[in-house]
Design an enzyme around this catalytic site. Structure first.
Site, PDB file in Angstrom:
ATOM      1  N   GLU A 130       0.835  -1.202   0.000  1.00 28.08           N
ATOM      2  CA  GLU A 130       0.000   0.000   0.000  1.00 28.08           C
ATOM      3  C   GLU A 130       0.872   1.257   0.000  1.00 28.08           C
ATOM      4  O   GLU A 130       0.591   2.230  -0.691  1.00 28.08           O
ATOM      5  CB  GLU A 130      -0.895  -0.042   1.252  1.00 28.08           C
ATOM      6  CG  GLU A 130      -2.147   0.763   1.187  1.00 28.08           C
ATOM      7  CD  GLU A 130      -3.182   0.204   0.234  1.00 28.08           C
ATOM      8  OE1 GLU A 130      -2.838  -0.121  -0.911  1.00 28.08           O
ATOM      9  OE2 GLU A 130      -4.351   0.104   0.629  1.00 28.08           O
ATOM     10  N   THR A 183      -5.497   7.890  -5.231  1.00 32.60           N
ATOM     11  CA  THR A 183      -5.605   7.878  -3.763  1.00 32.60           C
ATOM     12  C   THR A 183      -4.700   8.934  -3.123  1.00 32.60           C
ATOM     13  O   THR A 183      -5.089   9.598  -2.153  1.00 32.60           O
ATOM     14  CB  THR A 183      -5.259   6.478  -3.202  1.00 32.60           C
ATOM     15  OG1 THR A 183      -6.160   5.539  -3.774  1.00 32.60           O
ATOM     16  CG2 THR A 183      -5.389   6.425  -1.691  1.00 32.60           C
TER      17      THR A 183
HETATM   18  N1  HSE Z   1      -8.494   4.942   4.025  1.00 36.68           N
HETATM   19  C1  HSE Z   1      -7.907   5.133   2.733  1.00 36.68           C
HETATM   20  C2  HSE Z   1      -8.333   6.514   2.208  1.00 36.68           C
HETATM   21  C3  HSE Z   1      -8.400   4.077   1.804  1.00 36.68           C
HETATM   22  O1  HSE Z   1      -9.528   6.809   2.267  1.00 36.68           O
HETATM   23  O2  HSE Z   1      -7.476   7.255   1.759  1.00 36.68           O
HETATM   24  C4  HSE Z   1      -7.964   4.255   0.391  1.00 36.68           C
HETATM   25  O3  HSE Z   1      -6.936   3.397   0.065  1.00 36.68           O
END
Ligand code: HSE
Length: 309
Positions: A130, A183
């Site tokens: 990640e 993201t």
């Molecule tokens: N919790 C993370 C976000 C999940 O909302 O950025 C996305 O990978």
């Protein structure tokens, strides 16, 4: 065993009120990897499909191999592997695409080595995937992809996650609109400060969601699906967000919010039939402005990764 094929599921992170701490796994979609032992100590990606050439074959930069490399380093093992990655879901979709790859890879390697570690012990390595994919080692996608079910990340330092039981009739609808949200960008636009008022309101909903799930109290789940902190900021990244959310609620959903960092939107419903109606309503709402959406309806996947060959 010389070779193994593993499926790891997509996941919905945040689940409205639990930014970076809530996530659950779904039955489909998910990624597939084939991992084969080599006679030397090299880690190689031999094939990647389903991502239109967007992912790198550089094993130090791909979310499927970074966790395997970190895992082997930690165990002090020099076994080489070659890896095929078959992406079965879009990148940048809010469905935990990189997490599914990270989990599938390290889970497969661990199986091939005779399971020296239990699933939960694979979490720190999966989180490194990640970090490579989006610059932040959050666990709310990787933990449910790895452990199955609805998972709470109680603490990051030290890392502490636990599973919460979910009612059998709880179904999720996910609609993935044909747009991409990065993201990293979706995290960058968030404010660093949260007001006392919003913190109190959010904590109430976090507690309500856990109690609602454990007690199969659908009304409590519904009333807890309000996000005072993240959704109001990120909604701007998803065209038609508020219209799609209203369409889901009008079709009978318990609640509706952004899946992970978006652009996918998810809704919880009681029963599969309602979840399917909600899928049509959400898709139609996107279609009104010319955005195509792919819909998925699923129960909560309690298993996580599975060996499929
Ligand atoms: N919790 C993370 C976000 C999940 O909302 O950025 C996305 O990978």
């Amino acid at each position: 065993m010389e070779s193994i094929k593993v499926f790891a599921p997509a996941t919905v992170a945040n689940v409205a009120c639990g930014f970076d701490i809530f996530g659950f796994a779904v039955d489909a979609p998910g990624d597939e990897v084939i991992v084969r032992k080599r006679n030397d100590n090299q880690i190689i990606i031999t094939n990647i499909t389903g991502e239109e050439g967007k992912l790198t074959y550089d094993v130090s930069k791909n979310a499927v191999t970074v966790p395997i490399i970190k895992y082997l380093q930690k165990l002090g093992v020099t076994q080489g592997f070659e890896i095929e990655l078959h992406k079965k879901m879009p990148l940048g979709s809010g469905l935990g695409s990189s997490s599914a790859s990270s989990v599938a890879g390290v889970f497969a390697a661990n199986e091939l080595l005779g399971k020296p570690l239990i699933a939960k012990e694979l979490l720190p390595f999966s989180m490194e995937g990640e970090r490579i994919a989006c610059g932040s080692a959050h666990a709310d996608n990787v933990a449910p992809a790895l452990l199955g079910g609805f998972v709470v990340v109680r603490s990051y330092q030290p890392l502490d996650v636990f599973k919460v039981t979910t009612p059998d009739e709880l179904y999720v609808t996910i609609v993935h609109p044909d747009i991409e949200v990065n993201t990293k960008d979706a995290r960058h636009i968030l404010r660093n400060e949260v007001s006392m008022k919003n913190t109190i309101a959010q904590m109430g909903n976090v507690a309500g969601m856990i109690a609602g799930l454990m007690q199969a109290d659908y009304n409590l789940i519904a009333s807890s699906m309000v996000d005072f902190i993240i959704e109001p900021v990120r909604a701007i990244l998803i065209p038609e967000f508020w219209e799609v959310k209203n369409a889901a609620l009008e079709a009978g959903a318990l609640g509706c919010s952004i899946s992970g960092a978006g652009p996918s939107i998810f809704a919880f419903s009681k029963g599969k039939e309602t979840a399917e109606k909600v899928a049509i309503a959400m898709k139609n709402s996107f279609e009104k402005v010319g955005i195509h959406g792919d819909a998925y309806v699923s129960g909560i996947n309690q298993q996580g990764p599975k060996v499929i060959g």
